[in-house]
Design a protein around this motif. Structure first.
Motif: not given
Ligand code: LLP
Length: 421
Positions: A276, A201, A62, A239-240
Motif C-alpha cells: 500500500p 498490482h 513512491k 501490490g497496492g
Molecule cells: N506497487 C506497485 C508495483 C506500484 O506500481 C504502486 C503504485 C503501488 C504498489 C502503490 O500503489 P497505491 O497503493 O499507492 O495505489 N501518481 C499516481 C499514482 C501512481 C501509482 C503508481 N504505482 C497518482 O497520483 O494517483
C-alpha cells in the motif's frame, strides 16, 4: 470513512495539536504537513484488518518517500516496496533491512540490480524475460543468489485514471499468464535466481473490492496450475492500489478489502505481501499555500496562490480533485466560484477548477487536502521553483523533515564549461 487529524477548532485548522496558522508563521509556504498519527494509524488499520494472515506490509515508498515518514513505518515493522536505486538508497537510510524490501519496476538498470543484490532484497519483482537474464548475469558475476517473483498481468485494469491503471494487456506492466508459465517452467535457466513468487498490482486508487478479487482469483488459478507442474510458489505479493476518499468517494474500508481477499490468500498457502502507498500516506498530508492575489476577470475569478503544479501535479496531470479549506476561517459566509491557480507559466497549472470556496482574501492561507500521496514525491523544480518544505506533526509539536530548498539547490550539480566563462 475518512479518518484524519486535520480539524477545525473554532476558526483555526489544526493538524493534531498544532494550529496550522502558527506552523505557517514559522515555516512559510508552500509546504507539506503530515500527521504522524494519521500516517501510522492507516498502517495499523491495514495491519489489523489482515491480522489473521500476518502479511508483510511493504509500504510503497513512491507515494511519499521522506526519510522521516519511511523510518516511522520501518520502526513499526513495515517493509518497503521500492522501484529504483534511489528508493533503495532511501530504504537503507531509513534503516530498513534488505529482507523486508521488494523491488519492482519494468526497467531496472544493471547498476540498480547490482546494488539490490548487494543489499540482499527479499524479492525482485520481475517484469520480463530480459530482466531475468540480467539479474542472472549480475548475480552470477557477484556470486550471489536471490529470490524473485514474476509480475503477472491478469488482464484486469482498474484505478482512478488511465495513467494509473496497470493491469490491462495494453499496459507495459507484468507478464501474461502463458508467458509467465513458460518462464516458470524454464526456471533452470536462471540458476542464481530462485523463482518462487508471483506479484500482481492492477492499478491505483481502486475504490471497490471486486477488481482485486477478480485479479486474485485468476492469480490463484495460475498458481494452482503451475504448482501441478512442479513449481514451488512461496510468495504472493498482491501490490497496492487501495483507494482513499478525496471528495465524496465511497471507498472500501481495509476491513472490506481484507474480507474479500483473505479467503483467497489463505487458499494460496503463500506468504502474503501487500504494497500500500496511497492508503497510508494520502490522507495524512496537506499542502499549505498562501493566497497571493485574487484576480476577477470578465469570465472567471482566479485565486492565485504560491503553490503550483510543480509542487502538486495531480490536478494538472490527472484532473484530480483535492478539497481546499482555509487555514483560518475569516468569518465570511459567502461562497464564491473560483479557479485556484499557481504562478507557473502554463494554463494547466491549477489546484482546483470552478470550485465553490469560502471567499478568501489576499495574504490568507489555504490547505489542499489529501495531498500526502504522490504530492511531494512527484514535485519538481519546474520554472526554477525551489521545492516546498515538509513538516511532520506529532501531538502538539512539529518537525521540519525537509527544509525548503534554497536557490543554490536549484543549480546544484550544474557547471558552466570553461569556454563559456
Ligand atoms: N506497487 C506497485 C508495483 C506500484 O506500481 C504502486 C503504485 C503501488 C504498489 C502503490 O500503489 P497505491 O497503493 O499507492 O495505489 N501518481 C499516481 C499514482 C501512481 C501509482 C503508481 N504505482 C497518482 O497520483 O494517483
Amino acid at each position: 470513512m475518512l479518518i484524519h487529524e486535520f480539524r477545525y477548532k473554532g476558526s483555526d485548522l489544526y493538524c493534531e495539536g498544532v494550529k496550522l496558522a502558527d506552523l505557517v508563521d514559522e515555516v512559510g509556504t508552500p509546504c507539506y504537513v503530515y500527521s504522524y498519527k494519521t500516517f501510522i494509524e492507516h498502517f495499523e488499520r491495514l495491519k489489523k484488518a489482515f491480522g489473521s494472515i500476518q502479511p508483510l506490509i511493504c509500504y510503497s515508498m513512491k507515494a511519499c518517500s521522506n526519510l522521516a515518514l519511511v523510518r516511522a513505518l520501518v520502526k513499526k515493522g513495515a517493509g518497503l516496496d521500492i522501484v529504483s536505486g534511489g528508493e533503495l538508497f532511501r530504504a537503507k537510510k531509513a534503516l530498513c533491512r534488505g529482507e523486508k524490501v521488494v523491488f519492482a519496476g519494468v526497467g531496472k538498470s544493471d547498476g540498480e540490480i547490482r546494488k539490490a543484490l548487494e543489499v540482499g532484497v527479499l524479492l525482485f519483482n520481475v517484469e520480463s524475460e530480459s530482466e531475468l537474464n540480467a539479474i542472472q548475469r549480475i548475480a552470477s558475476s557477484l556470486k550471489k543468489r536471490t529470490s524473485a517473483a514474476l509480475r503477472l498481468n491478469p488482464n484486469i485494469g482498474a484505478g482512478g485514471h488511465a495513467y494509473t491503471t496497470t493491469g490491462g494487456y495494453l499496459s507495459k506492466f507484468g507478464i501474461d499468464f502463458e508467458t509467465a508459465q513458460t518462464l516458470f517452467l524454464k526456471r533452470y535457466r536462471w540458476p542464481d535466481v530462485h523463482l518462487c513468487g508471483v506479484h500482481v498490482h492492477i492499478g491505483s486508487q481502486i475504490l471497490e473490492t471486486r477488481p482485486f478479487v477478480e485479479a486474485l482469483k485468476r492469480t490463484l488459478k495460475f498458481i494452482e496450475k503451475i504448482r501441478l507442474r512442479g513449481v514451488k510458489i512461496q510468495y504472493l505479493d498482491f501490490g497496492g492500489g487501495l483507494g482513499i476518499i478525496y471528495d465524496r468517494e465511497r471507498a472500501q474500508s481495509p476491513a472490506d478489502y481484507a474480507q474479500g481477499l483473505v479467503p483467497f490468500f489463505r487458499k494460496s498457502k503463500c506468504k502474503i505481501i501487500l504494497e500500500p502507498g496511497r492508503f497510508i500516506s494520502g490522507n495524512s498530508g496537506v499542502f499549505l499555500t498562501k493566497v497571493q492575489y485574487v484576480k476577477p476577470t470578465a469570465k472567471k475569478r482566479f485565486i492565485i496562490v504560491d503553490g503550483a503544479m510543480n509542487d502538486l501535479v495531480r490536478p494538472a496531470l490527472y484532473g484530480s480533485f483535492h478539497d481546499i479549506f482555509p487555514v483560518r476561517r475569516n468569518g465570511q459566509a459567502r461562497k464564491i466560484l473560483a479557479d485556484v491557480v499557481g504562478p507557473v507559466c502554463e494554463s494547466g497549472d491549477f489546484l482546483a477548477k470552478d470550485r465553490r470556496l469560502p471567499e478568501v482574501n489576499e495574504g490568507e492561507y489555504l490547505a489542499v487536502l489529501s495531498a500526502g500521496a504522490y504530492g511531494f514525491s512527484m514535485s519538481s523544480n519546474y520554472n526554477s521553483r525551489p521545492r516546498a518544505a515538509e513538516v511532520l506533526v506529532k501531538g502538539s509539536r512539529f518537525y521540519v523533515i525537509r527544509r525548503r530548498e534554497l536557490l543554490n539547490d536549484l543549480v546544484r550539480g550544474e557547471r558552466i564549461p570553461a569556454f563559456l566563462r
